[in-house]
Design an enzyme around this catalytic site. Sequence first.
Site, short mmCIF file in Angstrom:
data_model
loop_
_atom_site.label_atom_id
_atom_site.label_comp_id
_atom_site.label_asym_id
_atom_site.label_seq_id
_atom_site.Cartn_x
_atom_site.Cartn_y
_atom_site.Cartn_z
N ASP A 156 0.75 -1.14 0.06
CA ASP A 156 0.01 0.04 -0.11
C ASP A 156 0.96 1.23 0.02
O ASP A 156 2.06 1.32 0.87
CB ASP A 156 -0.94 -0.12 1.33
CG ASP A 156 -1.99 0.89 1.16
OD1 ASP A 156 -1.77 2.17 1.10
OD2 ASP A 156 -3.12 0.43 0.79
N ILE A 157 0.50 2.00 -0.77
CA ILE A 157 1.29 3.53 -0.75
C ILE A 157 1.06 4.39 0.23
O ILE A 157 2.04 5.20 0.83
CB ILE A 157 1.04 4.34 -2.11
CG1 ILE A 157 -0.31 4.70 -2.01
CG2 ILE A 157 1.42 3.68 -3.23
CD1 ILE A 157 -0.78 5.95 -3.23
N GLY B 271 -15.65 3.23 4.48
CA GLY B 271 -14.17 3.38 4.09
C GLY B 271 -13.62 2.83 2.60
O GLY B 271 -12.77 3.23 2.35
N HIS C 145 -10.84 -5.58 -2.90
CA HIS C 145 -9.54 -5.74 -2.36
C HIS C 145 -9.72 -5.93 -0.92
O HIS C 145 -10.55 -5.47 -0.33
CB HIS C 145 -8.91 -4.40 -2.81
CG HIS C 145 -9.15 -3.16 -2.49
ND1 HIS C 145 -10.13 -2.58 -2.84
CD2 HIS C 145 -8.65 -2.58 -1.16
CE1 HIS C 145 -10.50 -1.55 -2.11
NE2 HIS C 145 -9.31 -1.42 -1.19
N HIS D 12 -7.10 -5.62 2.69
CA HIS D 12 -6.04 -4.69 3.11
C HIS D 12 -5.19 -6.02 4.10
O HIS D 12 -5.93 -6.39 5.08
CB HIS D 12 -6.21 -3.63 3.91
CG HIS D 12 -6.50 -2.66 3.09
ND1 HIS D 12 -5.88 -1.72 2.57
CD2 HIS D 12 -7.93 -2.20 2.68
CE1 HIS D 12 -6.40 -0.96 1.61
NE2 HIS D 12 -7.68 -1.16 1.76
#
Length: 120
Positions: free
Chosen positions: A35-36, A97, A104, A106
């Site tokens: 993740d960026i 959120g 996807h 996390h």
Amino acid sequence: MTDSRAEPTLFERIAAREIPARIVAETDRVIAFHDIAPKAPVHVVVTPKSGEYRDVVELAAGDPALLAELVEVSRSIASELADGQFRLVFNTGEGAGQTIFHVHAHLLAGGLEEATLARA
């Protein structure tokens, strides 16, 4: 299930190598990358390459085998990067959120007692 949008999603563009990402795992149908904006010491996005499903509910109903593959890829990454211990978060809907409407997960691990929940 199939979205009629004209443009590919951000994650489809990453899978097509149009947008750079630090890829950590890939199968024929799933891609995983750091993740960026990480919310934990290990924060990896795990997603189908296709944007056919907007959220985990659509994916579970439409292709449970792909959902199982996504979880298995997550388990493998956690084994490699986090001693097999991890949190897998699916945000479903804007109020929860979700900001990218391409299913996807996390994968969060390491120091989770200090981590905030992922948003994307």
